[in-house]
Design a protein around this motif. Structure first.
Motif, mmCIF file in Angstrom:
data_model
loop_
_atom_site.group_PDB
_atom_site.id
_atom_site.type_symbol
_atom_site.label_atom_id
_atom_site.label_comp_id
_atom_site.label_asym_id
_atom_site.label_seq_id
_atom_site.Cartn_x
_atom_site.Cartn_y
_atom_site.Cartn_z
ATOM 1 N N MET A 1 3.189 -4.808 -3.272
ATOM 2 C CA MET A 1 2.640 -5.683 -2.224
ATOM 3 C C MET A 1 3.683 -5.922 -1.147
ATOM 4 O O MET A 1 4.845 -6.208 -1.454
ATOM 5 C CB MET A 1 2.199 -7.010 -2.840
ATOM 6 C CG MET A 1 1.561 -7.985 -1.858
ATOM 7 S SD MET A 1 0.989 -9.507 -2.635
ATOM 8 C CE MET A 1 2.545 -10.355 -2.927
ATOM 9 N N ARG A 2 3.290 -5.792 0.096
ATOM 10 C CA ARG A 2 4.153 -6.098 1.236
ATOM 11 C C ARG A 2 3.778 -7.476 1.770
ATOM 12 O O ARG A 2 2.600 -7.848 1.743
ATOM 13 C CB ARG A 2 3.974 -5.059 2.340
ATOM 14 C CG ARG A 2 4.257 -3.626 1.915
ATOM 15 C CD ARG A 2 3.752 -2.632 2.955
ATOM 16 N NE ARG A 2 3.951 -1.247 2.543
ATOM 17 C CZ ARG A 2 4.797 -0.409 3.130
ATOM 18 N NH1 ARG A 2 5.525 -0.815 4.162
ATOM 19 N NH2 ARG A 2 4.909 0.829 2.704
ATOM 20 N N HIS A 16 -0.189 -11.143 3.031
ATOM 21 C CA HIS A 16 0.051 -10.235 1.907
ATOM 22 C C HIS A 16 -0.769 -8.968 2.111
ATOM 23 O O HIS A 16 -1.968 -9.039 2.430
ATOM 24 C CB HIS A 16 -0.323 -10.896 0.580
ATOM 25 C CG HIS A 16 0.511 -12.074 0.222
ATOM 26 N ND1 HIS A 16 1.886 -12.086 0.358
ATOM 27 C CD2 HIS A 16 0.166 -13.298 -0.276
ATOM 28 C CE1 HIS A 16 2.353 -13.252 -0.048
ATOM 29 N NE2 HIS A 16 1.335 -14.008 -0.427
ATOM 30 N N ILE A 17 -0.143 -7.817 1.937
ATOM 31 C CA ILE A 17 -0.764 -6.520 2.188
ATOM 32 C C ILE A 17 -0.592 -5.650 0.955
ATOM 33 O O ILE A 17 0.531 -5.443 0.487
ATOM 34 C CB ILE A 17 -0.111 -5.829 3.403
ATOM 35 C CG1 ILE A 17 -0.179 -6.734 4.642
ATOM 36 C CG2 ILE A 17 -0.764 -4.474 3.686
ATOM 37 C CD1 ILE A 17 0.871 -6.403 5.688
ATOM 38 N N GLY A 18 -1.693 -5.132 0.418
ATOM 39 C CA GLY A 18 -1.580 -4.268 -0.755
ATOM 40 C C GLY A 18 -2.938 -3.980 -1.354
ATOM 41 O O GLY A 18 -3.972 -4.364 -0.810
ATOM 42 N N GLU A 211 -4.430 7.685 4.323
ATOM 43 C CA GLU A 211 -3.334 7.772 3.358
ATOM 44 C C GLU A 211 -2.776 6.367 3.130
ATOM 45 O O GLU A 211 -2.415 5.658 4.074
ATOM 46 C CB GLU A 211 -2.236 8.698 3.878
ATOM 47 C CG GLU A 211 -2.632 10.166 3.883
ATOM 48 C CD GLU A 211 -1.467 11.077 4.205
ATOM 49 O OE1 GLU A 211 -0.290 10.641 4.070
ATOM 50 O OE2 GLU A 211 -1.719 12.230 4.599
ATOM 51 N N ALA A 212 -2.685 5.986 1.870
ATOM 52 C CA ALA A 212 -2.371 4.601 1.508
ATOM 53 C C ALA A 212 -1.041 4.125 2.076
ATOM 54 O O ALA A 212 -0.956 3.023 2.642
ATOM 55 C CB ALA A 212 -2.383 4.446 -0.006
ATOM 56 N N GLU A 213 0.006 4.914 1.933
ATOM 57 C CA GLU A 213 1.326 4.483 2.389
ATOM 58 C C GLU A 213 1.379 4.361 3.907
ATOM 59 O O GLU A 213 2.003 3.440 4.446
ATOM 60 C CB GLU A 213 2.404 5.442 1.890
ATOM 61 C CG GLU A 213 2.772 5.251 0.437
ATOM 62 C CD GLU A 213 3.268 3.829 0.154
ATOM 63 O OE1 GLU A 213 4.130 3.338 0.893
ATOM 64 O OE2 GLU A 213 2.774 3.224 -0.812
ATOM 65 N N ALA A 214 0.730 5.287 4.597
ATOM 66 C CA ALA A 214 0.713 5.238 6.056
ATOM 67 C C ALA A 214 -0.040 3.999 6.536
ATOM 68 O O ALA A 214 0.412 3.292 7.452
ATOM 69 C CB ALA A 214 0.069 6.500 6.630
ATOM 70 N N LEU A 215 -1.175 3.712 5.926
ATOM 71 C CA LEU A 215 -1.945 2.526 6.306
ATOM 72 C C LEU A 215 -1.151 1.246 6.021
ATOM 73 O O LEU A 215 -1.109 0.339 6.855
ATOM 74 C CB LEU A 215 -3.278 2.492 5.556
ATOM 75 C CG LEU A 215 -4.401 3.386 6.085
ATOM 76 C CD1 LEU A 215 -5.558 3.411 5.108
ATOM 77 C CD2 LEU A 215 -4.873 2.898 7.461
ATOM 78 N N ALA A 216 -0.530 1.181 4.853
ATOM 79 C CA ALA A 216 0.241 -0.016 4.502
ATOM 80 C C ALA A 216 1.371 -0.245 5.496
ATOM 81 O O ALA A 216 1.612 -1.387 5.935
ATOM 82 C CB ALA A 216 0.791 0.115 3.087
#
Length: 281
Positions: A1-2, A16-18, A211-216
């Protein structure tokens, strides 16, 4: 979580982002005054995610009631606002009850305005389910409804206690909505973050491919940019106006075409091009 913090002194709050955050009731409970909440959603999002959120909250001992509104910009109006107020009054909601908005920008804006005005202000949590809402409308405390003579002309500044951006909700987001949300993401690169703009130029296909990491990363970076501007100028007396890049023309497009014909992000994208061309001239 970011996590990103909007620094507003005693009214500071986390973003909170995740993934899987709708089931993390402890994150919401930590920001509630009492374990009682009303969740406002819309007829598109509710069948997908309302039960997940409500089940988690009830499992944590929260007394929860719900309200489902019609979906779409055309319903960002006084009728939807009245429906929320009616539900709060009928349910004997108190000033300490937390209003939770589960949906996109329209749901968040209307529910936020209801929270700002019910008993002169009640706690409010944003659970945005669109890319545009996660990077823009859920952060910063702008709430309101449209008027036939202008978009967002009736509203209030009312900061949420928490923004919970669950990336799982983007899996069901229509492609048109995803691309509309990217307009607000790109805006941050254009107005204040050249390094982010360069990253977007190299990675936009990763974003459209979800893509999950790019979106996060893009959501976190957008929220950092907005949080810094809001912290410096909460009520838009100066610097915060930079966040309106593309919006003057964009709001005119939305109002002129009829609310809901253009998505907000689409209108902002066109408005950005128009503003840039006017500046060039």
């Amino acid at each position: 979580m970011r996590s990103v913090t909007v620094e507003l002194g005693s009214r500071s709050y986390p973003i909170h982002i995740g993934r899987g955050l709708l089931s993390r009731a402890e994150l919401l409970l930590a920001r509630m005054s009492v374990p009682r909440a009303v969740v406002v959603s819309n007829e598109v999002v509710a069948p997908l995610y309302l039960d997940r959120l409500v089940t988690a909250l009830r499992g944590a001992g929260v007394d929860v009631s719900t309200l489902v509104l019609p979906d779409g910009e055309i319903h960002k109006d006084r009728a939807s606002l009245d429906a929320i107020h009616d539900a709060l009054l009928a349910g004997c909601a108190e000033r300490s009850t937390t209003l939770i908005a589960l949906g996109g920008g329209v749901t968040g804006d209307v529910a936020g305005f209801a929270a700002a005005t019910y008993q002169r202000g009640m706690p409010f949590i944003q659970v945005p389910t669109t890319l545009l809402a996660q990077v823009d409308s859920s952060v910063g405390g702008k709430t309101g409804i449209n008027h036939p003579l202008g978009k967002n002309m009736i509203g209030a500044f009312h900061q949420p206690r928490l923004v919970l951006a669950d990336l799982d909700t983007l899996d069901t987001l229509p492609e048109r909505e995803l691309k509309a949300g990217l307009a607000e993401v790109i805006k941050y690169g254009l107005i204040r973050d050249r390094e982010f703009l360069a990253w977007l130029e190299e990675n936009v296909e990763r974003l459209t491919a979800r893509e999950a990491e790019a979106l996060a990363f893009a959501i976190e970076r957008s929220c950092i940019d907005k949080a810094q501007v809001v912290a410096a100028d909460e009520t838009e007396s100066g610097l915060r106006a930079i966040l309106n890049f593309g919006h003057s023309f964009g709001h005119a497009i939305e109002a002129g075409a009829g609310y809901g014909v253009w998505l907000h992000g689409e209108a902002v994208a066109a408005g950005t091009m128009m503003a840039a061309e006017l500046s060039h001239r």
